[in-house]
Motif scaffolding. Structure first.
Motif, PDB file in Angstrom:
ATOM      1  N   PHE A 282      35.944  43.190  24.612  1.00 48.16           N
ATOM      2  CA  PHE A 282      35.282  43.449  25.634  1.00 48.16           C
ATOM      3  C   PHE A 282      35.963  41.072  26.458  1.00 48.16           C
ATOM      4  O   PHE A 282      35.295  40.615  25.486  1.00 48.16           O
ATOM      5  CB  PHE A 282      34.221  43.366  26.078  1.00 48.16           C
ATOM      6  N   HIS A 283      37.424  41.363  26.543  1.00 48.43           N
ATOM      7  CA  HIS A 283      37.389  39.868  26.904  1.00 48.43           C
ATOM      8  C   HIS A 283      37.547  39.988  29.158  1.00 48.43           C
ATOM      9  O   HIS A 283      38.013  40.810  29.227  1.00 48.43           O
ATOM     10  CB  HIS A 283      38.730  39.957  26.785  1.00 48.43           C
ATOM     11  N   ILE A 284      36.966  38.354  28.644  1.00 49.08           N
ATOM     12  CA  ILE A 284      36.827  38.506  30.479  1.00 49.08           C
ATOM     13  C   ILE A 284      37.986  37.254  30.672  1.00 49.08           C
ATOM     14  O   ILE A 284      37.711  36.322  29.869  1.00 49.08           O
ATOM     15  CB  ILE A 284      36.219  38.199  31.509  1.00 49.08           C
TER      16      ILE A 284
ATOM     17  N   SER B 207      43.728  35.951  34.867  1.00 46.37           N
ATOM     18  CA  SER B 207      43.078  37.275  36.045  1.00 46.37           C
ATOM     19  C   SER B 207      44.643  37.785  35.753  1.00 46.37           C
ATOM     20  O   SER B 207      45.040  38.520  35.942  1.00 46.37           O
ATOM     21  CB  SER B 207      42.443  36.900  36.951  1.00 46.37           C
TER      22      SER B 207
ATOM     23  N   CYS C  58      38.696  45.839  28.019  1.00 47.96           N
ATOM     24  CA  CYS C  58      38.200  46.094  26.984  1.00 47.96           C
ATOM     25  C   CYS C  58      39.006  47.519  26.379  1.00 47.96           C
ATOM     26  O   CYS C  58      39.646  48.130  26.631  1.00 47.96           O
ATOM     27  CB  CYS C  58      36.506  47.259  27.475  1.00 47.96           C
TER      28      CYS C  58
ATOM     29  N   GLN D  74      30.693  37.562  36.349  1.00 51.03           N
ATOM     30  CA  GLN D  74      31.985  36.947  35.344  1.00 51.03           C
ATOM     31  C   GLN D  74      33.009  37.602  35.355  1.00 51.03           C
ATOM     32  O   GLN D  74      34.217  37.654  36.077  1.00 51.03           O
ATOM     33  CB  GLN D  74      31.627  36.953  34.482  1.00 51.03           C
ATOM     34  N   ALA D  75      32.581  38.982  35.075  1.00 47.43           N
ATOM     35  CA  ALA D  75      33.359  40.674  35.144  1.00 47.43           C
ATOM     36  C   ALA D  75      33.761  41.081  36.159  1.00 47.43           C
ATOM     37  O   ALA D  75      34.913  41.642  36.486  1.00 47.43           O
ATOM     38  CB  ALA D  75      32.842  41.815  34.066  1.00 47.43           C
TER      39      ALA D  75
ATOM     40  N   TYR E  17      36.282  37.549  37.762  1.00 47.00           N
ATOM     41  CA  TYR E  17      37.510  37.676  37.139  1.00 47.00           C
ATOM     42  C   TYR E  17      37.825  39.474  36.161  1.00 47.00           C
ATOM     43  O   TYR E  17      36.766  40.116  35.889  1.00 47.00           O
ATOM     44  CB  TYR E  17      37.650  36.958  36.165  1.00 47.00           C
ATOM     45  N   GLU E  18      39.118  39.204  36.198  1.00 47.04           N
ATOM     46  CA  GLU E  18      40.120  40.445  35.420  1.00 47.04           C
ATOM     47  C   GLU E  18      38.818  40.384  33.774  1.00 47.04           C
ATOM     48  O   GLU E  18      38.804  39.085  33.344  1.00 47.04           O
ATOM     49  CB  GLU E  18      41.475  40.609  35.429  1.00 47.04           C
ATOM     50  N   HIS E  19      38.751  42.321  33.513  1.00 43.45           N
ATOM     51  CA  HIS E  19      38.589  42.075  32.409  1.00 43.45           C
ATOM     52  C   HIS E  19      38.843  42.983  31.697  1.00 43.45           C
ATOM     53  O   HIS E  19      39.778  44.321  32.298  1.00 43.45           O
ATOM     54  CB  HIS E  19      37.029  42.271  32.215  1.00 43.45           C
TER      55      HIS E  19
END
Ligand SMILES: Cc1cc2nc3c(=O)[nH]c(=O)nc-3n(C[C@H](O)[C@H](O)[C@H](O)COP(=O)(O)OP(=O)(O)OC[C@H]3O[C@@H](n4cnc5c(N)ncnc54)[C@H](O)[C@@H]3O)c2cc1C
Length: 208
Positions: free
Chosen positions: A86-88, A95, A131, A123-124, A127-129
């Motif tokens: 899972f990356h934010i 983003s 998974c 945060q999620a 900004y774009e995240h």
């Protein structure tokens, strides 16, 4: 006499030893310390893609990611764990990059686990995240398993001399070909146009 001498038993040297030994080649691998004692032993050993907009490097990294996931799962399933990544994005700029990446990737986008989102909700939302399925390798055990079919010599290689079609290593061993897999360590062959530098991973909080 060996078909291939590999200097450095990190992930690069060990993977090549594994492939060549599988092809029936006689392989000798040297390390001045233990197997995976360098960068490979220190690594987080995450198998993860690089989230970038496009270009050749992105394609290469994507192919490497897909190949590595399949390779470790097939050949070393006990030393590999498939797990969600899972990356934010960290700011507006990343983003935008991540948005483009998500629109173009062939990787399957997953629904993040609820606990990821709840612990990082703010945060999620900003900004774009993303998974996806990624992986984690037991680096040291994998390097050991890969080097198993080669002859391992714990010795620093100080001299490499090419003589009459053979490489002579430390005046004691000979091989038809040599692979330098010495990572960011001081190069054995001094060539002004070969420069080495360390490649560092991102530090992350693995618990969350
Ligand atoms: C803290 C950290 C975290 C990282 N996290 C990740 C990650 O999550 N995912 C990822 O993909 N990458 C990660 N990396 C990067 C990755 O670890 C390196 O790119 C990779 O391990 C390099 O492998 P290598 O085989 O080229 O070098 P190394 O593993 O450094 O192996 C080189 C070997 O050569 C030996 N050697 C050097 N000179 C000689 C000589 N003259 N004679 C005999 N032996 C010699 C050394 O002892 C060493 O064992 C991370 C790196 C660090 C430091």
């Amino acid at each position: 006499m060996y078909d291939l001498a590999i200097i450095g038993a990190g992930i690069n040297g060990s993977s090549v030893a594994y492939q060549f030994a599988k092809e029936g080649k006689r392989v000798i691998i040297f390390d001045m310390d233990d197997i995976a004692s360098g960068g490979s032993g220190a690594a987080g050993a995450f198998i993860a893609p690089k989230f970038s907009k496009g270009g050749e490097l992105k394609e290469l990294l994507h192919d490497s990611f897909v190949y590595s996931m399949e390779f470790y799962e097939k050949n070393f399933p006990k030393l590999f764990r498939k797990t969600q990544l899972f990356h934010i994005a960290k700011d507006e700029e990343s983003s935008k990059t991540l948005k483009i990446y998500k629109q173009n990737t062939s990787l399957e986008l997953k629904e993040p686990l609820k606990e990821y989102l709840s612990s990082l909700e703010e945060q999620a939302r900003v900004y774009e995240h993303i998974c996806i399925d990624a992986g984690l390798v037991n680096a040291q055990a994998t390097c050991m398993a890969m080097s198993k079919s080669a002859k391992y010599v714990k010795q620093k290689v100080d001299t490499l001399v090419y003589d009459d079609g053979l490489w002579i290593i430390n005046d004691a061993f000979s091989a038809k070909s040599v692979l330098l897999a010495t990572g960011a360590y001081e190069a054995i062959i001094k060539e002004p146009y070969i420069k080495m530098r360390g490649v560092w991973g991102h530090r992350i909080d693995i618990e969350s």
